[in-house]
Design a protein around this motif. Structure first.
Motif, PDB file in Angstrom:
ATOM      1  N   PRO A   1      -4.310   0.893  -1.221  1.00 49.80           N
ATOM      2  CA  PRO A   1      -4.494   2.196  -0.583  1.00 49.80           C
ATOM      3  C   PRO A   1      -5.912   2.683  -0.815  1.00 49.80           C
ATOM      4  O   PRO A   1      -6.565   2.272  -1.784  1.00 49.80           O
ATOM      5  CB  PRO A   1      -3.483   3.082  -1.331  1.00 49.80           C
TER       6      PRO A   1
ATOM      7  N   TRP B   1       0.746   6.799  -7.343  1.00 50.70           N
ATOM      8  CA  TRP B   1       2.062   7.191  -6.833  1.00 50.70           C
ATOM      9  C   TRP B   1       2.870   5.974  -6.408  1.00 50.70           C
ATOM     10  O   TRP B   1       4.044   5.836  -6.768  1.00 50.70           O
ATOM     11  CB  TRP B   1       1.906   8.143  -5.646  1.00 50.70           C
ATOM     12  N   ALA B   2       2.261   5.064  -5.658  1.00 54.72           N
ATOM     13  CA  ALA B   2       2.979   3.879  -5.178  1.00 54.72           C
ATOM     14  C   ALA B   2       3.413   2.995  -6.337  1.00 54.72           C
ATOM     15  O   ALA B   2       4.530   2.463  -6.352  1.00 54.72           O
ATOM     16  CB  ALA B   2       2.106   3.096  -4.203  1.00 54.72           C
TER      17      ALA B   2
ATOM     18  N   PHE C   1       5.245   7.430   3.988  1.00 59.92           N
ATOM     19  CA  PHE C   1       4.467   6.420   3.299  1.00 59.92           C
ATOM     20  C   PHE C   1       5.355   5.478   2.505  1.00 59.92           C
ATOM     21  O   PHE C   1       4.995   4.321   2.282  1.00 59.92           O
ATOM     22  CB  PHE C   1       3.435   7.077   2.381  1.00 59.92           C
ATOM     23  N   SER C   2       6.517   5.953   2.077  1.00 54.06           N
ATOM     24  CA  SER C   2       7.455   5.079   1.371  1.00 54.06           C
ATOM     25  C   SER C   2       7.874   3.916   2.255  1.00 54.06           C
ATOM     26  O   SER C   2       7.956   2.770   1.789  1.00 54.06           O
ATOM     27  CB  SER C   2       8.692   5.874   0.928  1.00 54.06           C
TER      28      SER C   2
ATOM     29  N   SER D   1      -0.500   9.562  10.398  1.00 52.93           N
ATOM     30  CA  SER D   1      -0.456  10.866   9.735  1.00 52.93           C
ATOM     31  C   SER D   1      -0.957  11.992  10.630  1.00 52.93           C
ATOM     32  O   SER D   1      -0.709  13.167  10.354  1.00 52.93           O
ATOM     33  CB  SER D   1      -1.291  10.833   8.459  1.00 52.93           C
TER      34      SER D   1
ATOM     35  N   ASP E   1      -6.823   5.886  -1.440  1.00 51.12           N
ATOM     36  CA  ASP E   1      -6.789   6.946  -2.441  1.00 51.12           C
ATOM     37  C   ASP E   1      -6.278   6.401  -3.775  1.00 51.12           C
ATOM     38  O   ASP E   1      -5.162   5.880  -3.846  1.00 51.12           O
ATOM     39  CB  ASP E   1      -5.863   8.053  -1.930  1.00 51.12           C
TER      40      ASP E   1
ATOM     41  N   ARG F   1       4.315  13.227   4.640  1.00 53.86           N
ATOM     42  CA  ARG F   1       3.503  12.033   4.392  1.00 53.86           C
ATOM     43  C   ARG F   1       4.138  11.168   3.305  1.00 53.86           C
ATOM     44  O   ARG F   1       4.220   9.957   3.432  1.00 53.86           O
ATOM     45  CB  ARG F   1       2.089  12.422   3.955  1.00 53.86           C
ATOM     46  N   GLU F   2       4.583  11.801   2.232  1.00 53.14           N
ATOM     47  CA  GLU F   2       5.152  11.025   1.122  1.00 53.14           C
ATOM     48  C   GLU F   2       6.372  10.241   1.574  1.00 53.14           C
ATOM     49  O   GLU F   2       6.531   9.063   1.237  1.00 53.14           O
ATOM     50  CB  GLU F   2       5.520  11.957  -0.032  1.00 53.14           C
TER      51      GLU F   2
ATOM     52  N   ARG G   1      -2.964   7.776  -4.650  1.00 52.08           N
ATOM     53  CA  ARG G   1      -1.876   7.171  -3.896  1.00 52.08           C
ATOM     54  C   ARG G   1      -1.492   5.825  -4.517  1.00 52.08           C
ATOM     55  O   ARG G   1      -0.327   5.440  -4.516  1.00 52.08           O
ATOM     56  CB  ARG G   1      -2.258   6.988  -2.428  1.00 52.08           C
TER      57      ARG G   1
ATOM     58  N   GLY H   1      -2.210   2.578   4.129  1.00 48.31           N
ATOM     59  CA  GLY H   1      -2.930   3.831   4.259  1.00 48.31           C
ATOM     60  C   GLY H   1      -2.511   4.607   5.487  1.00 48.31           C
ATOM     61  O   GLY H   1      -1.575   4.234   6.191  1.00 48.31           O
ATOM     62  N   SER H   2      -3.220   5.669   5.741  1.00 45.42           N
ATOM     63  CA  SER H   2      -2.928   6.530   6.889  1.00 45.42           C
ATOM     64  C   SER H   2      -3.838   6.171   8.052  1.00 45.42           C
ATOM     65  O   SER H   2      -4.864   5.516   7.894  1.00 45.42           O
ATOM     66  CB  SER H   2      -3.106   7.997   6.509  1.00 45.42           C
TER      67      SER H   2
END
Length: 235
Positions: free
Chosen positions: A19, A27-28, A221-222, A203, A21, A217-218, A24, A89-90
């Protein structure tokens, strides 16, 4: 250890999700990986290694834009032996039939220039995805029932673009969405004999002006991360 990645030998898996970010990436990694450990924090570009369904996986932030992505992709492959790199990514939709939350699987990536373009001189190299990863990602998306589009995306050098004429031509030629990294990822992977793919979540939309909320988004994105992981390890 390389210049921009402080991981030790053996810290980086052969499969790397990238990703842009670094948060991110955190988070992932915390959401999808087990036996998690942080392997990089150099310049704040976080990287984590763990396992997914028993498979070693690294999730390493790449930063924004092709020059930053190029640094991390080169070092991951050259210095740590990464063999499969998947951008997660977005992106911004460019076609009317593409909607928010859709997943784009990039078969090819158009660009005006990339950090690798000077190596090709007069040749217009066509950066494309690894077919095995592409096919596995499409199958994973279909199995999940995720609304997905496969085709050409545009890797832009600029976020605040002031070329509506260029956007119009991209849209006219069927480009699905715009992001900022995939074309260089595909070029670097081709140079080193690695496999690469970009899986992106829509996004925002360039035609309608719509954009996802942070919460939406969250959730979307999953789906993207699950598709990428399943593609890397189709079993």
């Amino acid at each position: 250890m390389s210049i921009h990645i402080g991981a030790s030998e053996g810290d980086i898996a052969e499969c790397v999700l990238m990703p842009g970010d670094p948060l991110r990436a955190k988070w992932a990694a915390e959401t999808f990986l087990s036996d998690l450990r942080q392997v990089n924090s150099t310049r704040g570009m976080l990287g984590f290694t763990g396992t997914w369904n028993g498979h070693p996986v690294t999730i390493q932030g790449s930063g924004m834009g092709m020059p930053s992505l190029s640094i991390y992709a080169n070092e991951l492959i050259r210095d740590y032996g990464a063999k499969r790199l998947i951008r997660i990514g977005s992106c911004g939709a460019m076609q009317a039939h593409v909607t928010l939350n859709d997943v784009i699987i990039a078969m090819t990536a158009t660009s005006t220039t990339t950090p690798s373009s000077t190596m090709m001189r007069e040749v217009n190299f066509a950066p494309c995805a690894d077919f095995a990863l592409l096919r596995a990602a499409v199958a994973a998306a279909e199995a999940k029932g995720t609304r997905t589009h496969v085709g050409n995306i545009y890797s832009s050098d600029t976020f605040y673009d002031e070329r509506p004429d260029l956007t119009e031509q991209m849209t006219r030629h069927g480009i699905l969405a715009v992001e900022m990294e995939a074309a260089e990822l595909y070029s670097v992977a081709a140079r080193h004999g690695a496999a690469a793919l970009a899986v992106c979540t829509v996004s925002d939309h360039l035609q309608t002006g719509e954009a996802l909320s942070a919460e939406a988004r969250e959730q979307s994105f999953s789906d993207m991360v699950e598709i990428a992981l399943t593609a890397a390890f189709p079993g």
